[in-house]
Design a protein around this motif. Structure first.
Motif, PDB file in Angstrom:
ATOM      1  N   HIS A  14       0.842  -1.204   0.000  1.00 39.53           N
ATOM      2  CA  HIS A  14       0.000   0.000   0.000  1.00 39.53           C
ATOM      3  C   HIS A  14       0.877   1.254   0.000  1.00 39.53           C
ATOM      4  CE1 HIS A  14      -3.833   2.074   0.813  1.00 39.53           C
ATOM      5  NE2 HIS A  14      -3.082   2.923   1.490  1.00 39.53           N
ATOM      6  N   GLU A  15       1.933   1.240   0.801  1.00 37.28           N
ATOM      7  CA  GLU A  15       2.840   2.395   0.839  1.00 37.28           C
ATOM      8  C   GLU A  15       3.673   2.491  -0.433  1.00 37.28           C
ATOM      9  OE1 GLU A  15       2.918   4.810   3.138  1.00 37.28           O
ATOM     10  OE2 GLU A  15       1.162   3.779   3.973  1.00 37.28           O
ATOM     11  N   LEU A  16       4.085   1.338  -0.961  1.00 36.20           N
ATOM     12  CA  LEU A  16       4.868   1.348  -2.194  1.00 36.20           C
ATOM     13  C   LEU A  16       4.039   1.830  -3.378  1.00 36.20           C
ATOM     14  CD1 LEU A  16       6.918  -1.966  -1.891  1.00 36.20           C
ATOM     15  CD2 LEU A  16       7.751   0.360  -1.602  1.00 36.20           C
ATOM     16  N   ALA A  17       2.719   1.656  -3.302  1.00 40.59           N
ATOM     17  CA  ALA A  17       1.853   2.147  -4.378  1.00 40.59           C
ATOM     18  C   ALA A  17       1.854   3.674  -4.417  1.00 40.59           C
ATOM     19  CB  ALA A  17       0.428   1.630  -4.195  1.00 40.59           C
ATOM     20  N   LYS A  18       2.078   4.313  -3.276  1.00 41.43           N
ATOM     21  CA  LYS A  18       1.997   5.771  -3.205  1.00 41.43           C
ATOM     22  C   LYS A  18       3.347   6.473  -3.302  1.00 41.43           C
ATOM     23  CE  LYS A  18      -0.052   5.744   0.795  1.00 41.43           C
ATOM     24  NZ  LYS A  18      -0.721   6.229   2.022  1.00 41.43           N
ATOM     25  N   VAL A  19       4.442   5.732  -3.142  1.00 38.17           N
ATOM     26  CA  VAL A  19       5.747   6.367  -3.033  1.00 38.17           C
ATOM     27  C   VAL A  19       6.123   7.051  -4.338  1.00 38.17           C
ATOM     28  CG1 VAL A  19       7.055   4.307  -3.743  1.00 38.17           C
ATOM     29  CG2 VAL A  19       8.116   6.022  -2.254  1.00 38.17           C
ATOM     30  N   LYS A  20       6.765   8.210  -4.219  1.00 39.49           N
ATOM     31  CA  LYS A  20       7.240   8.978  -5.365  1.00 39.49           C
ATOM     32  C   LYS A  20       8.685   9.384  -5.119  1.00 39.49           C
ATOM     33  CE  LYS A  20       2.690  10.970  -6.415  1.00 39.49           C
ATOM     34  NZ  LYS A  20       1.924  12.231  -6.568  1.00 39.49           N
ATOM     35  N   SER A  21       9.406   9.606  -6.184  1.00 42.69           N
ATOM     36  CA  SER A  21      10.799  10.046  -6.060  1.00 42.69           C
ATOM     37  C   SER A  21      10.810  11.567  -5.896  1.00 42.69           C
ATOM     38  CB  SER A  21      11.604   9.631  -7.291  1.00 42.69           C
ATOM     39  OG  SER A  21      10.984  10.110  -8.472  1.00 42.69           O
ATOM     40  N   ASP A  22      10.455  12.003  -4.688  1.00 45.72           N
ATOM     41  CA  ASP A  22      10.277  13.436  -4.456  1.00 45.72           C
ATOM     42  C   ASP A  22      11.047  13.963  -3.251  1.00 45.72           C
ATOM     43  OD1 ASP A  22       8.847  12.075  -2.563  1.00 45.72           O
ATOM     44  OD2 ASP A  22       6.926  13.054  -2.946  1.00 45.72           O
ATOM     45  N   VAL A  23      11.946  13.158  -2.676  1.00 39.44           N
ATOM     46  CA  VAL A  23      12.743  13.623  -1.544  1.00 39.44           C
ATOM     47  C   VAL A  23      13.859  14.521  -2.074  1.00 39.44           C
ATOM     48  CG1 VAL A  23      14.218  12.927   0.378  1.00 39.44           C
ATOM     49  CG2 VAL A  23      12.193  11.584  -0.189  1.00 39.44           C
ATOM     50  N   LYS A  24      13.989  15.702  -1.517  1.00 41.43           N
ATOM     51  CA  LYS A  24      14.910  16.697  -2.065  1.00 41.43           C
ATOM     52  C   LYS A  24      16.381  16.441  -1.722  1.00 41.43           C
ATOM     53  CE  LYS A  24      11.626  19.012  -4.011  1.00 41.43           C
ATOM     54  NZ  LYS A  24      11.504  19.000  -5.494  1.00 41.43           N
ATOM     55  N   PRO A  25      16.744  16.159  -0.454  1.00 38.31           N
ATOM     56  CA  PRO A  25      18.173  15.973  -0.152  1.00 38.31           C
ATOM     57  C   PRO A  25      18.747  14.762  -0.889  1.00 38.31           C
ATOM     58  CG  PRO A  25      16.886  16.304   1.852  1.00 38.31           C
ATOM     59  CD  PRO A  25      15.912  16.074   0.750  1.00 38.31           C
ATOM     60  N   PRO A  26      20.059  14.747  -1.121  1.00 40.06           N
ATOM     61  CA  PRO A  26      20.688  13.583  -1.760  1.00 40.06           C
ATOM     62  C   PRO A  26      20.495  12.316  -0.920  1.00 40.06           C
ATOM     63  CG  PRO A  26      22.165  15.468  -1.785  1.00 40.06           C
ATOM     64  CD  PRO A  26      21.006  15.843  -0.910  1.00 40.06           C
ATOM     65  N   PHE A  27      20.479  11.188  -1.593  1.00 39.81           N
ATOM     66  CA  PHE A  27      20.197   9.926  -0.937  1.00 39.81           C
ATOM     67  C   PHE A  27      21.222   9.599   0.143  1.00 39.81           C
ATOM     68  CE2 PHE A  27      21.006   5.258  -0.956  1.00 39.81           C
ATOM     69  CZ  PHE A  27      19.861   4.878  -0.280  1.00 39.81           C
ATOM     70  N   GLU A  28      22.500   9.814  -0.148  1.00 33.90           N
ATOM     71  CA  GLU A  28      23.543   9.464   0.821  1.00 33.90           C
ATOM     72  C   GLU A  28      23.390  10.257   2.116  1.00 33.90           C
ATOM     73  OE1 GLU A  28      25.074   8.529  -3.256  1.00 33.90           O
ATOM     74  OE2 GLU A  28      24.041  10.214  -2.305  1.00 33.90           O
ATOM     75  N   GLU A  29      23.018  11.533   1.997  1.00 36.73           N
ATOM     76  CA  GLU A  29      22.837  12.344   3.203  1.00 36.73           C
ATOM     77  C   GLU A  29      21.670  11.846   4.041  1.00 36.73           C
ATOM     78  OE1 GLU A  29      22.520  16.456   2.342  1.00 36.73           O
ATOM     79  OE2 GLU A  29      24.473  16.590   1.326  1.00 36.73           O
ATOM     80  N   ARG A  30      20.550  11.543   3.396  1.00 36.31           N
ATOM     81  CA  ARG A  30      19.386  11.043   4.127  1.00 36.31           C
ATOM     82  C   ARG A  30      19.683   9.688   4.751  1.00 36.31           C
ATOM     83  NH1 ARG A  30      16.669  12.085   6.524  1.00 36.31           N
ATOM     84  NH2 ARG A  30      14.607  11.273   6.052  1.00 36.31           N
ATOM     85  N   LEU A  31      20.394   8.830   4.035  1.00 33.15           N
ATOM     86  CA  LEU A  31      20.728   7.507   4.559  1.00 33.15           C
ATOM     87  C   LEU A  31      21.643   7.622   5.772  1.00 33.15           C
ATOM     88  CD1 LEU A  31      20.377   4.469   4.059  1.00 33.15           C
ATOM     89  CD2 LEU A  31      22.445   4.544   2.662  1.00 33.15           C
ATOM     90  N   LYS A  32      22.609   8.512   5.688  1.00 30.83           N
ATOM     91  CA  LYS A  32      23.528   8.710   6.809  1.00 30.83           C
ATOM     92  C   LYS A  32      22.780   9.228   8.034  1.00 30.83           C
ATOM     93  CE  LYS A  32      27.394  10.570   5.693  1.00 30.83           C
ATOM     94  NZ  LYS A  32      28.419  11.573   5.325  1.00 30.83           N
ATOM     95  N   GLN A  33      21.842  10.138   7.843  1.00 31.17           N
ATOM     96  CA  GLN A  33      21.063  10.670   8.959  1.00 31.17           C
ATOM     97  C   GLN A  33      20.237   9.572   9.639  1.00 31.17           C
ATOM     98  OE1 GLN A  33      18.701  13.813   7.275  1.00 31.17           O
ATOM     99  NE2 GLN A  33      20.468  15.108   6.800  1.00 31.17           N
ATOM    100  N   GLU A  34      19.616   8.708   8.821  1.00 37.18           N
ATOM    101  CA  GLU A  34      18.784   7.644   9.383  1.00 37.18           C
ATOM    102  C   GLU A  34      19.616   6.675  10.200  1.00 37.18           C
ATOM    103  OE1 GLU A  34      15.333   7.491   9.027  1.00 37.18           O
ATOM    104  OE2 GLU A  34      15.736   9.499   8.291  1.00 37.18           O
ATOM    105  N   TYR A  35      20.797   6.328   9.725  1.00 34.87           N
ATOM    106  CA  TYR A  35      21.630   5.370  10.441  1.00 34.87           C
ATOM    107  C   TYR A  35      22.281   5.987  11.669  1.00 34.87           C
ATOM    108  CZ  TYR A  35      21.296   1.242   7.569  1.00 34.87           C
ATOM    109  OH  TYR A  35      20.828   0.113   6.957  1.00 34.87           O
ATOM    110  N   MET A  36      22.714   7.215  11.564  1.00 35.43           N
ATOM    111  CA  MET A  36      23.317   7.869  12.724  1.00 35.43           C
ATOM    112  C   MET A  36      22.297   8.060  13.829  1.00 35.43           C
ATOM    113  SD  MET A  36      26.435   8.055  11.929  1.00 35.43           S
ATOM    114  CE  MET A  36      27.056   9.042  13.283  1.00 35.43           C
ATOM    115  N   ALA A  37      21.022   8.184  13.470  1.00 33.43           N
ATOM    116  CA  ALA A  37      19.969   8.291  14.475  1.00 33.43           C
ATOM    117  C   ALA A  37      19.641   6.944  15.106  1.00 33.43           C
ATOM    118  CB  ALA A  37      18.713   8.894  13.856  1.00 33.43           C
ATOM    119  N   GLY A  38      20.164   5.866  14.548  1.00 29.38           N
ATOM    120  CA  GLY A  38      19.979   4.542  15.131  1.00 29.38           C
ATOM    121  C   GLY A  38      18.629   3.916  14.883  1.00 29.38           C
ATOM    122  N   TYR A  39      17.951   4.331  13.798  1.00 26.80           N
ATOM    123  CA  TYR A  39      16.613   3.808  13.535  1.00 26.80           C
ATOM    124  C   TYR A  39      16.613   2.351  13.083  1.00 26.80           C
ATOM    125  CZ  TYR A  39      14.898   8.588  13.866  1.00 26.80           C
ATOM    126  OH  TYR A  39      14.580   9.840  14.309  1.00 26.80           O
TER     127      TYR A  39
END
Length: 423
Positions: free
Chosen positions: A316-341
């Protein structure tokens, strides 16, 4: 100026046309009165019914039309066909020379509309000649249906007199929506556990030892704790033996799909391939009884769970997802991992990014304790370039398994696995 004139004409076409009708009637009547004779009065009486019809049309209550939309199914997989039927019901038999009906669709659906058997139809728009008919109906299909959440709302209807002096139009709100889930493939075989135990990644990061369950014994080696010794077995064999405990594996996976705008640019088809891969892995994991979750780079996370309901939640979520996140992927990925999610899980990262920055980001993530990573690289071309092979080889050296996804057959890509990632 042209836009202003067009807007003015659309807004005041009926009042101006109505004035033109009255003027036409007065001209023909005056001509008959002053000229006289059979021809003049014949012209007047010939025009009179059409003028009266146009005057009546100016007061026709087009807003009272009942409009319904019927959709064959509101939940389906990408690539399937949707049939849409528009039904218009009138209360009176007042003759209408023509009716233009258009189901207003999103552009992505409009490109896939198909129709048959009507020469006056263009996509979801049609020209009908009802005359005295009270019920009107037409259909069109959307094939193949693209992935997404689509909302249907406005149906535009317009009609008028035979001269075009009077134009009556209305927009009716008929709300519907469809969920087109991403298409997935049945993966024949994919064993993430072996990938993580093949020397690319330390197994201890995704497993733990159950010290209450002893499965066997082995010879004592320097460094073993004293409370691990099996004293009864040591006494029987006259040598020190150490307990071997049961290893409990943690097969919890979380999908991390790159849906950053800069990662794909105009390559929408590549993003759709990534979504389809994510859906295929989710379907495979659930079918094998595994636990899986979905962690978007923006939006609500779906915690890990098992079962068919979990599969449909993620789809259901994959049906709605769009490639619309503005920051670069590496930066967002680093933030998610550094936050320990994602600690304590195995993250399945799906991305078309493969660069020096990507490599350093994955190296940083791989160095964190209680974190496992499997990287699926969405290749743009049908053959990997030497630079791509170099990055893949270096990422594998950090203990991160890399699977290049080349082409649309995921089974072939998963079977090849590391074959592509060698120089």
């Amino acid at each position: 100026m042209k836009a202003f004139l067009h807007k003015f004409r659309e807004r005041y076409k009926t009042p101006i046309g109505f004035s033109g009708i009255i003027f036409l009637l007065l001209v023909t009547f005056s001509f008959a009165m002053f000229q006289g004779g059979f021809v003049s009065w014949f012209l007047f009486y010939s025009v009179l019914p059409l003028v009266l019809y146009s005057i009546t049309m100016a007061f026709y209550p087009i807003q009272r039309l009942k409009v319904e939309r019927y959709i064959s199914k509101n939940k389906l997989m990408a690539g399937e066909e949707i049939e849409v039927t528009i039904v218009i019901k009138r209360r009176s038999n007042f003759p209408l020379f023509y009716v233009v009906v258009e189901d207003v669709l999103p552009e992505v659906l409009l490109r896939e509309t198909r129709y048959e058997g009507n020469t006056h139809q263009i996509q979801s728009r049609i020209l009908l000649f009802p005359l005295f008919r009270k019920n009107l109906e037409y259909s069109y299909t959307i094939n193949p249906a693209p992935r997404g959440l689509f909302k249907f709302d406005q149906i535009q209807i317009s009609t008028g007199d035979i001269f075009g002096f009077v134009l009556k139009s209305t927009s009716v709100s008929v709300q519907d929506q469809i969920f087109v889930y991403p298409q997935y493939q049945d993966i024949e075989r994919w064993e993430a556990g072996k990938m993580l135990q093949s020397g690319m990644k330390k197994v201890g990061k995704r497993s733990f030892t159950d010290y209450t369950s002893t499965v066997s014994v082995r010879d004592y080696v320097a460094g073993d704790r004293m409370n691990w010794l099996h004293w009864k077995a040591s006494a029987r064999s006259n040598k020190l033996l150490t307990k071997v405990f049961e290893q409990q594996r943690n097969d919890d996976f979380v999908i991390v799909l790159d849906h950053c705008e800069k990662s794909y640019g105009t390559q929408d088809w590549l993003f759709e391939r990534g979504v389809s891969l994510a859906a295929s892995i989710v379907h495979y994991a659930i079918s094998k009884g595994g636990s899986i979750g979905y962690h978007p780079l923006s939006g609500k996370e779906i915690p890990m769970n098992i079962g068919v309901e979990q599969e449909w939640r993620i789809l259901h979520e994959l049906a709605k997802v769009k490639s619309d996140v503005k920051p670069p992927f590496e930066e967002r990925l680093k933030q998610e991992y550094m936050a320990g999610y994602m600690e304590g899980k195995t993250a399945l990262i799906i991305s078309p990014n493969l660069s020096e920055y990507t490599m350093k980001t994955l190296e940083l993530i791989a160095s964190r304790q209680q974190t496992n990573v499997i990287f699926f690289y969405l290749a743009l071309d049908s053959k990997l370039k030497s630079q791509e092979l170099t990055y893949i080889s270096r990422i594998r050296q950090f203990g991160v398994p890399v699977t290049p996804i080349i082409g649309s057959d995921f089974n072939e890509a998963l079977k090849a696995g590391g074959t592509y990632a060698s120089i």
